[in-house]
Structure formats: structure tokens, C-alpha cells
Design an enzyme around this catalytic site. Structure first.
Site, mmCIF file in Angstrom:
data_model
loop_
_atom_site.group_PDB
_atom_site.id
_atom_site.type_symbol
_atom_site.label_atom_id
_atom_site.label_comp_id
_atom_site.label_asym_id
_atom_site.label_seq_id
_atom_site.Cartn_x
_atom_site.Cartn_y
_atom_site.Cartn_z
ATOM 1 N N ASN A 4 43.855 -3.315 -8.836
ATOM 2 C CA ASN A 4 42.520 -3.151 -8.433
ATOM 3 C C ASN A 4 42.235 -1.709 -9.009
ATOM 4 O OD1 ASN A 4 44.264 -2.375 -6.549
ATOM 5 N ND2 ASN A 4 42.706 -2.258 -4.847
ATOM 6 N N GLU A 28 39.110 0.568 -8.151
ATOM 7 C CA GLU A 28 37.896 1.094 -7.210
ATOM 8 C C GLU A 28 36.860 2.270 -7.578
ATOM 9 O OE1 GLU A 28 39.564 1.736 -3.497
ATOM 10 O OE2 GLU A 28 40.019 -0.489 -2.887
ATOM 11 N N CYS A 54 38.658 -6.367 -8.722
ATOM 12 C CA CYS A 54 40.119 -6.736 -8.344
ATOM 13 C C CYS A 54 40.889 -6.561 -9.520
ATOM 14 C CB CYS A 54 39.828 -8.128 -7.649
ATOM 15 S SG CYS A 54 38.643 -8.022 -6.250
ATOM 16 N N GLU A 104 42.925 -9.325 -10.090
ATOM 17 C CA GLU A 104 43.057 -10.667 -10.625
ATOM 18 C C GLU A 104 41.978 -10.444 -11.882
ATOM 19 O OE1 GLU A 104 42.692 -10.074 -7.667
ATOM 20 O OE2 GLU A 104 43.296 -11.870 -6.249
ATOM 21 N N CYS A 154 39.719 -13.231 -3.631
ATOM 22 C CA CYS A 154 38.386 -13.274 -3.286
ATOM 23 C C CYS A 154 37.471 -14.348 -4.287
ATOM 24 C CB CYS A 154 37.858 -11.885 -3.308
ATOM 25 S SG CYS A 154 37.180 -11.421 -5.051
ATOM 26 N N CYS A 195 36.886 -13.603 -7.834
ATOM 27 C CA CYS A 195 37.968 -13.910 -8.649
ATOM 28 C C CYS A 195 38.303 -15.397 -8.974
ATOM 29 C CB CYS A 195 39.213 -13.129 -8.141
ATOM 30 S SG CYS A 195 39.049 -11.273 -8.314
HETATM 31 N N1 THU Z 1 41.368 -6.966 -3.956
HETATM 32 C C1 THU Z 1 41.864 -7.367 -4.899
HETATM 33 O O1 THU Z 1 41.928 -6.244 -5.877
HETATM 34 N N2 THU Z 1 42.147 -8.624 -5.163
HETATM 35 C C2 THU Z 1 42.295 -9.552 -3.988
HETATM 36 O O2 THU Z 1 42.631 -10.626 -4.249
HETATM 37 C C3 THU Z 1 41.653 -8.956 -2.862
HETATM 38 C C4 THU Z 1 41.100 -7.534 -2.831
HETATM 39 C C5 THU Z 1 41.106 -5.449 -3.737
HETATM 40 C C6 THU Z 1 39.668 -5.067 -3.754
HETATM 41 C C7 THU Z 1 39.653 -3.657 -3.026
HETATM 42 O O3 THU Z 1 39.780 -2.814 -4.142
HETATM 43 C C8 THU Z 1 40.686 -3.649 -2.196
HETATM 44 O O4 THU Z 1 41.481 -4.936 -2.588
HETATM 45 C C9 THU Z 1 40.059 -4.079 -0.767
HETATM 46 O O5 THU Z 1 39.321 -4.919 -0.604
#
Ligand code: THU
Length: 136
Positions: free
Chosen positions: A50, A52, A61, A63, A96, A99
Site C-alpha cells: 500500500n 498512502e 492498496c 493488491e 477492499c 481491489c
Molecule cells: N489496504 C490495502 O492495501 N489492502 C487491503 O486489502 C485493505 C486496505 C490499505 C489501504 C490503507 O493504506 C490501509 O490499508 C488502511 O486502510
């Protein structure tokens, strides 16, 4: 016809790859690091974490990072066979909604490995995303 790679034989490797790339996550806001490894039908593995942003909605994310990276490297004809997702809190974490739609785009028959409420879980992408949207 080419034989499909048996998923069971790849699961541990996918998990290791996802754990390794999780260390590269840029997650200063949520402090929730995620790693994903994607197995393609050609046997190649791509990984992502991920990433941000101060403008939270711009976050990518793990994925999607992995799948976009595979497309960037190999072009649009990739087929996602499996995805493994891990997080550094050891808590349940399935992909999510956004994704799921991206996994479905490149892997309508993909299997997803993730941490469920009662431990490690695997699910077909269409269980996670019934009636996924397609244009073709
Ligand atoms: N996140 C992912 O990278 N993949 C997931 O399957 C769920 C959430 C990340 C997004 C964000 O940076 C952090 O997790 C918190 O939501």
C-alpha cells in the site's frame, strides 16, 4: 493446452512474497502495512504494497499496486490466477471493494488468499465480488 499450475504448490511462495513486500509499504497515516503477491497464469509473481497519501483518497492498496505493476511490466494481456494478501497487524483483511473489481478485471477465475475472521482463508473472486462489472 497448457496445464494450470497447481495453486497449493504456489501458496507458500505467494505468502512469502507478500510478507516480504509488505516491508516496503508507505503507510504513515494508517500505520497499517499491507503486502500483496499476484500469481499470473504464466507462473510469474508480481508484488505490491500500500502507498498512502496526505490526501487520503489517493492511497493505492497493495493488491492494486501489484496488479498495476504486472500490467506495466508485461502489458494488458495478463491473467491473474491467485492473489495473496497480508498485513502487519495479523488481523482479518480481505481485499477492499475497489481491489476486488480490479482483481476481477484481470482474474475472473482468481483465487484470493487472505486473513479471515477465523484464520487464513481462500475464496474465489466471484464469492468476494458477485456480479462483477465487465465491459467485454
Ligand atoms: N489496504 C490495502 O492495501 N489492502 C487491503 O486489502 C485493505 C486496505 C490499505 C489501504 C490503507 O493504506 C490501509 O490499508 C488502511 O486502510
Amino acid at each position: 493446452m497448457r496445464q494450470k499450475i497447481p495453486l497449493a504448490s504456489m501458496q507458500a511462495k505467494l505468502l512469502r512474497s507478500a510478507k516480504k513486500v509488505m516491508g516496503n509499504a508507505y503507510a504513515p497515516y494508517s500505520k497499517f502495512r499491507v503486502g500483496a503477491a499476484v500469481l499470473l497464469s504464466n507462473g510469474k509473481i508480481f508484488t505490491g504494497c500500500n502507498v498512502e497519501n496526505a490526501s487520503y483518497g489517493m492511497t493505492n492498496c497493495a493488491e492494486r499496486t501489484a496488479i498495476f505493476s504486472a500490467v506495466a511490466q508485461l502489458g494488458p494481456k495478463i491473467e491473474v490466477r491467485a492473489v495473496s494478501v497480508v498485513n502487519d497487524h495479523g488481523v482479518p483483511c480481505s481485499p477492499c471493494g475497489a481491489c476486488r473489481q480490479v482483481i476481477y478485471e484481470f482474474g475472473p477465475d482468481a483465487t484470493v488468499f487472505f486473513q479471515g475472521a477465523k484464520g487464513p482463508k481462500q475464496a474465489h473472486i466471484t464469492e468476494l465480488l458477485p456480479e462483477g462489472f465487465r465491459l467485454q
